[in-house]
Design a protein around this motif. Sequence first.
Motif, mmCIF file in Angstrom:
data_model
loop_
_atom_site.group_PDB
_atom_site.id
_atom_site.type_symbol
_atom_site.label_atom_id
_atom_site.label_comp_id
_atom_site.label_asym_id
_atom_site.label_seq_id
_atom_site.Cartn_x
_atom_site.Cartn_y
_atom_site.Cartn_z
ATOM 1 N N GLU A 175 0.809 -1.281 0.123
ATOM 2 C CA GLU A 175 0.017 -0.145 0.096
ATOM 3 C C GLU A 175 0.763 1.145 -0.139
ATOM 4 O O GLU A 175 0.337 2.166 -0.355
ATOM 5 N N PHE A 176 2.061 1.050 0.484
ATOM 6 C CA PHE A 176 2.871 2.359 0.635
ATOM 7 C C PHE A 176 4.001 2.781 -0.405
ATOM 8 O O PHE A 176 4.305 2.035 -0.900
ATOM 9 N N ASP A 177 4.335 4.067 -0.455
ATOM 10 C CA ASP A 177 5.251 4.695 -1.322
ATOM 11 C C ASP A 177 6.554 4.776 -0.884
ATOM 12 O O ASP A 177 7.588 5.130 -1.688
ATOM 13 N N GLY A 178 6.571 4.540 0.381
ATOM 14 C CA GLY A 178 7.976 4.624 1.169
ATOM 15 C C GLY A 178 7.749 4.219 2.562
ATOM 16 O O GLY A 178 6.661 4.035 3.075
ATOM 17 N N TYR A 179 8.931 4.104 3.193
ATOM 18 C CA TYR A 179 9.067 3.565 4.600
ATOM 19 C C TYR A 179 10.064 4.250 5.551
ATOM 20 O O TYR A 179 11.213 4.342 5.075
ATOM 21 N N VAL A 180 9.552 4.643 6.551
ATOM 22 C CA VAL A 180 10.488 5.012 7.586
ATOM 23 C C VAL A 180 10.502 3.852 8.768
ATOM 24 O O VAL A 180 9.242 3.459 9.537
ATOM 25 N N PHE A 181 11.644 3.209 8.839
ATOM 26 C CA PHE A 181 11.738 2.085 10.193
ATOM 27 C C PHE A 181 12.050 2.801 11.327
ATOM 28 O O PHE A 181 13.138 3.528 11.529
ATOM 29 N N VAL A 182 11.372 2.225 12.538
ATOM 30 C CA VAL A 182 11.942 2.900 13.805
ATOM 31 C C VAL A 182 12.581 1.497 14.233
ATOM 32 O O VAL A 182 12.221 0.454 14.413
ATOM 33 N N LEU A 183 13.971 1.691 14.135
ATOM 34 C CA LEU A 183 14.991 0.736 14.195
ATOM 35 C C LEU A 183 15.670 0.337 15.281
ATOM 36 O O LEU A 183 16.714 1.477 15.763
ATOM 37 N N ALA A 184 15.535 -0.665 16.118
ATOM 38 C CA ALA A 184 16.313 -1.094 17.369
ATOM 39 C C ALA A 184 17.579 -1.467 16.961
ATOM 40 O O ALA A 184 17.570 -2.148 15.824
ATOM 41 N N GLU A 185 18.582 -1.554 17.798
ATOM 42 C CA GLU A 185 19.881 -2.097 17.332
ATOM 43 C C GLU A 185 20.017 -3.241 18.707
ATOM 44 O O GLU A 185 20.236 -2.767 19.530
ATOM 45 N N TYR A 186 20.224 -4.657 18.233
ATOM 46 C CA TYR A 186 20.462 -5.704 19.079
ATOM 47 C C TYR A 186 21.577 -6.197 18.783
ATOM 48 O O TYR A 186 21.850 -6.894 17.589
ATOM 49 N N ASN A 187 22.553 -6.036 19.753
ATOM 50 C CA ASN A 187 23.993 -6.806 19.523
ATOM 51 C C ASN A 187 24.575 -6.645 18.305
ATOM 52 O O ASN A 187 25.018 -7.366 17.238
ATOM 53 N N ARG A 188 24.306 -5.290 17.746
ATOM 54 C CA ARG A 188 25.211 -4.687 16.635
ATOM 55 C C ARG A 188 24.300 -5.111 15.411
ATOM 56 O O ARG A 188 25.049 -4.980 14.289
ATOM 57 N N SER A 189 23.056 -5.431 15.305
ATOM 58 C CA SER A 189 22.561 -5.660 13.986
ATOM 59 C C SER A 189 20.796 -5.082 14.490
ATOM 60 O O SER A 189 20.488 -4.851 15.563
ATOM 61 N N LEU A 190 20.291 -5.559 13.574
ATOM 62 C CA LEU A 190 18.538 -5.152 13.380
ATOM 63 C C LEU A 190 18.049 -6.228 14.101
ATOM 64 O O LEU A 190 18.574 -7.424 14.268
ATOM 65 N N PRO A 191 16.902 -6.108 14.689
ATOM 66 C CA PRO A 191 16.073 -7.116 15.297
ATOM 67 C C PRO A 191 15.735 -8.352 14.419
ATOM 68 O O PRO A 191 15.360 -8.205 13.073
ATOM 69 N N GLY A 192 15.639 -9.646 14.794
ATOM 70 C CA GLY A 192 15.268 -10.627 13.809
ATOM 71 C C GLY A 192 14.080 -10.807 13.386
ATOM 72 O O GLY A 192 13.785 -11.243 12.237
ATOM 73 N N VAL A 193 13.125 -10.278 14.043
ATOM 74 C CA VAL A 193 11.708 -9.816 13.589
ATOM 75 C C VAL A 193 11.750 -9.271 12.249
ATOM 76 O O VAL A 193 10.889 -9.380 11.329
ATOM 77 N N LEU A 194 12.450 -8.088 12.320
ATOM 78 C CA LEU A 194 12.522 -7.302 11.086
ATOM 79 C C LEU A 194 13.039 -8.009 10.136
ATOM 80 O O LEU A 194 12.464 -7.835 8.952
ATOM 81 N N LYS A 195 14.453 -8.618 10.361
ATOM 82 C CA LYS A 195 14.936 -9.224 8.936
ATOM 83 C C LYS A 195 13.962 -10.277 8.585
ATOM 84 O O LYS A 195 13.885 -10.358 7.247
ATOM 85 N N ASN A 196 13.072 -11.032 9.356
ATOM 86 C CA ASN A 196 12.214 -11.971 8.906
ATOM 87 C C ASN A 196 11.205 -11.354 8.008
ATOM 88 O O ASN A 196 10.870 -11.554 7.176
ATOM 89 N N ALA A 197 10.714 -10.261 8.535
ATOM 90 C CA ALA A 197 9.620 -9.495 8.004
ATOM 91 C C ALA A 197 9.965 -9.046 6.516
ATOM 92 O O ALA A 197 9.327 -8.970 5.549
ATOM 93 N N LEU A 198 11.251 -8.427 6.620
ATOM 94 C CA LEU A 198 11.972 -7.862 5.140
ATOM 95 C C LEU A 198 12.023 -9.214 4.474
ATOM 96 O O LEU A 198 11.678 -9.072 2.986
ATOM 97 N N ASP A 199 12.151 -10.382 4.453
ATOM 98 C CA ASP A 199 12.370 -11.529 3.939
ATOM 99 C C ASP A 199 10.970 -12.100 3.291
ATOM 100 O O ASP A 199 11.018 -12.659 2.381
#
Length: 193
Positions: free
Chosen positions: A76-100
């Motif tokens: 539905e969207f034309d662009g995205y702003v992620f509110v992005l946590a850092e866990y152990n020097r990377s992004l949250p696993g739940v976000l990586k899964n959602a991106l995939d």
Amino acid sequence: MANPKIAIIVSSTRPTRFADIPTAWIRAQAEARGDMDVEVVDLRDYPMPFFDEVASNAWAPTQDPTAQKWQKKIAEFDGYVFVLAEYNRSLPGVLKNALDQAYVEWARKPFGAVSYGSMGGANSLGHLQNIGVELQMAPVRNNVRIGGGDFFKVHPGFGGSGNLSDVEASILPSAKALLDDILWWAKATKAAR
């Protein structure tokens, strides 16, 4: 032309997450502009299994109904702003899964982030940008990074106030630049699509 529709995606699903504070703040900044329509999309509302499809939806239809619902929402969207946590020097696993779980829906759309952590979410943001490029997204240059003293001054879990207005002077210029970038690229990519 209608305003571009921008998703603010909450990247953490932890019960004690800090994400709700910067999500409300960046939403208010975006809505105050009047030149984009924003909607918060919370990963808590899309409890997808770990990616287990036969392939990306660029190659094969997705079978999982929650992932299908996620793809439909993201489209539905034309662009995205992620509110992005850092866990152990990377992004949250739940976000990586959602991106995939999506591919087609992300392609040729801009994204940026409000990242946070002791170092401003710098590593998480870098990982997100690399993943976004692989998904054929357009990362914008400007992002908001809440780190160091600002992060600890606001984070309630570390005795902070819970109020981003306490550090707004140091992050507001970045927020304006981020939203300017997202708006410009959303208009350009929408016209090109």
